[in-house]
Design an enzyme around this catalytic site. Structure first.
Site, PDB file in Angstrom:
ATOM      1  CB  ALA A 123     -18.015   0.915   2.986  1.00  0.00           C
ATOM      2  CE  LYS A 159     -17.623  -3.268   4.949  1.00  0.00           C
ATOM      3  NZ  LYS A 159     -16.510  -2.395   5.381  1.00  0.00           N
ATOM      4  NE  ARG A 197     -17.335   5.844   7.855  1.00  0.00           N
ATOM      5  CZ  ARG A 197     -17.443   5.817   9.167  1.00  0.00           C
ATOM      6  NH1 ARG A 197     -18.621   5.670   9.720  1.00  0.00           N
ATOM      7  NH2 ARG A 197     -16.377   5.922   9.944  1.00  0.00           N
ATOM      8  N   GLY A 198     -14.325   5.916   4.581  1.00  0.00           N
ATOM      9  CA  GLY A 198     -13.472   7.055   4.919  1.00  0.00           C
ATOM     10  C   GLY A 198     -13.966   7.686   6.209  1.00  0.00           C
ATOM     11  CG  ASP A 199     -12.504   7.512   9.494  1.00  0.00           C
ATOM     12  OD1 ASP A 199     -13.613   7.027   9.795  1.00  0.00           O
ATOM     13  OD2 ASP A 199     -11.452   6.871   9.493  1.00  0.00           O
ATOM     14  CE1 TYR A 255     -11.241  -0.942   9.666  1.00  0.00           C
ATOM     15  CE2 TYR A 255     -13.284  -1.800   8.727  1.00  0.00           C
ATOM     16  CZ  TYR A 255     -12.283  -0.849   8.749  1.00  0.00           C
ATOM     17  OH  TYR A 255     -12.309   0.191   7.854  1.00  0.00           O
ATOM     18  CD  GLU A 309      -2.515   1.431   2.597  1.00  0.00           C
ATOM     19  OE1 GLU A 309      -3.514   0.743   2.804  1.00  0.00           O
ATOM     20  OE2 GLU A 309      -2.058   2.270   3.410  1.00  0.00           O
ATOM     21  CG  HIS A 342     -14.837   0.543  12.109  1.00  0.00           C
ATOM     22  ND1 HIS A 342     -15.534   1.588  12.663  1.00  0.00           N
ATOM     23  CD2 HIS A 342     -13.964   1.095  11.227  1.00  0.00           C
ATOM     24  CE1 HIS A 342     -15.105   2.721  12.115  1.00  0.00           C
ATOM     25  NE2 HIS A 342     -14.160   2.448  11.240  1.00  0.00           N
TER      26      HIS A 342
END
Ligand SMILES: Cc1cc2nc3c(=O)[nH]c(=O)nc-3n(C[C@H](O)[C@H](O)[C@H](O)COP(=O)(O)OP(=O)(O)OC[C@H]3O[C@@H](n4cnc5c(N)ncnc54)[C@H](O)[C@@H]3O)c2cc1C
Length: 290
Positions: free
Chosen positions: A125, A165, A107-109, A145, A17, A149
């Site tokens: 998400a 999801k 989703r992102g924060d 996770y 990554e 999460h």
């Protein structure tokens, strides 16, 4: 490259990554890291996307460089937080035009700075997965996770949301890192019992510095094991090479155990650095594990 097709023909895969550089200085070291990581012949390299579109241009340029200049297979992460449908489509169209075939929908924060989410932005998400699957042919993955999460009411509830999801069209899972593989194995087992039978790729985060380890663990709720705390306590506080070597040893042990437990591959969170990742992969090669 569609990741799920890759795993049908090759296991274990090796991937890294990366995130877009935030300064000119960081861009120089990122370039060096890319070349060192590319020499390991990874199966793909992923690129993060800043929530709210904060790295929109940087993510695009990095994907373009990796795919078209460096000849690497890419996975584009996409964080939907705060974006309206037109923005989502614009980013995904641009990825499609680059030839990207796999995306990871998160989703992102909320960004730290002042940011007004679009009124029609997607809350979770799962909604983004459905949005993408309705309009594009990307191979779509989602985040998982092992320790649950950080905002989830319980790991069991979080697993239900993960299942949702997948029900909405995700085809694989990449996990957040954990330092104790028992979290990953337990998570994988709970996924299987819940009927989640897609590839689950473990993310591995080498320890690069104590400060970074503590900050990130706090942000995402990763447990820092007693073994790690004791190992670090045994080092001099200013022994940076010693700490990096300790982090490499820990990651090699973790990857060894994971690879012996039939994971589809190893996904290394590089933080745009290459020294640790190169050493980890070389040692896995020497051990005949990759
Ligand atoms: C492999 C990986 C890559 C990542 N890449 C990026 C990146 O590029 N950019 C970035 O900004 N962030 C990234 N993240 C971080 C991620 O955006 C955050 O962890 C975020 O807080 C959650 O994203 P998610 O996709 O897991 O969200 P979701 O799956 O939407 O879950 C978010 C939270 O809401 C809960 N939830 C889900 N559905 C519901 C529902 N219907 N009702 C109530 N609660 C619900 C979940 O339990 C969880 O607590 C990444 C994380 C991982 C593991």
């Amino acid at each position: 490259m569609r990741l799920v097709d890759l795993w049908k023909t090759k296991r274990p895969t090796l991937s890294f990554e990366l995130f877009p550089a935030r300064s000119d200085k960081a861009a120089v070291s990122l370039e060096q890291a890319i070349d060192a990581l590319a020499a390991l012949d990874p199966d793909f390299v992923s690129v993060t996307f800043g929530a709210g579109g904060s790295t929109r241009e940087g993510s695009h340029q990095l994907l373009k460089k990796l795919k078209h200049e460096k000849g690497l297979e890419v996975l584009a992460y996409f964080a939907g937080y705060g974006l309206g449908p037109d923005d989502i489509v614009a980013v995904l169209d641009s990825y499609q035009a680059l030839g990207v075939e796999s995306v990871l929908a998160v989703r992102g924060d909320p960004p730290r700075e002042e940011f007004k989410p679009h009124p029609d932005s997607l809350p979770y998400a799962a909604d983004l997965v459905a949005f993408i699957r309705e309009r594009y042919s990307f191979c779509v993955g989602v985040a998982g996770y092992p320790e649950g999460h950080i905002d989830a009411p319980s790991p069991a509830q979080d697993l239900d949301y993960l299942k949702h999801k997948l029900d909405r069209g995700a085809e694989y899972v990449i996990t957040n890192y954990c330092y104790d593989n028992r979290f990953f194995f337990d998570f994988r087992e709970r996924c299987r019992r819940a009927g989640i039978d897609v590839p689950i790729l473990p993310g591995v985060m080498p320890i690069y510095s104590v400060k970074m380890m503590e900050t990130l663990a706090k942000l995402c709720g990763a447990t820092i094991t007693d073994e790690i705390r004791q190992g670090i306590a045994a080092l001099d506080a200013d022994d940076k090479p010693g700490l990096v070597a300790f982090g490499i040893d820990q990651a090699v042990r973790q990857c060894t155990e994971l690879l012996q437990a039939d994971v589809p591959g190893i996904h290394i969170y590089t933080m745009d650095r290459s020294t640790s990742a190169v050493e980890i992969v070389n040692r896995l090669h020497t051990a005949g594990l990759m």
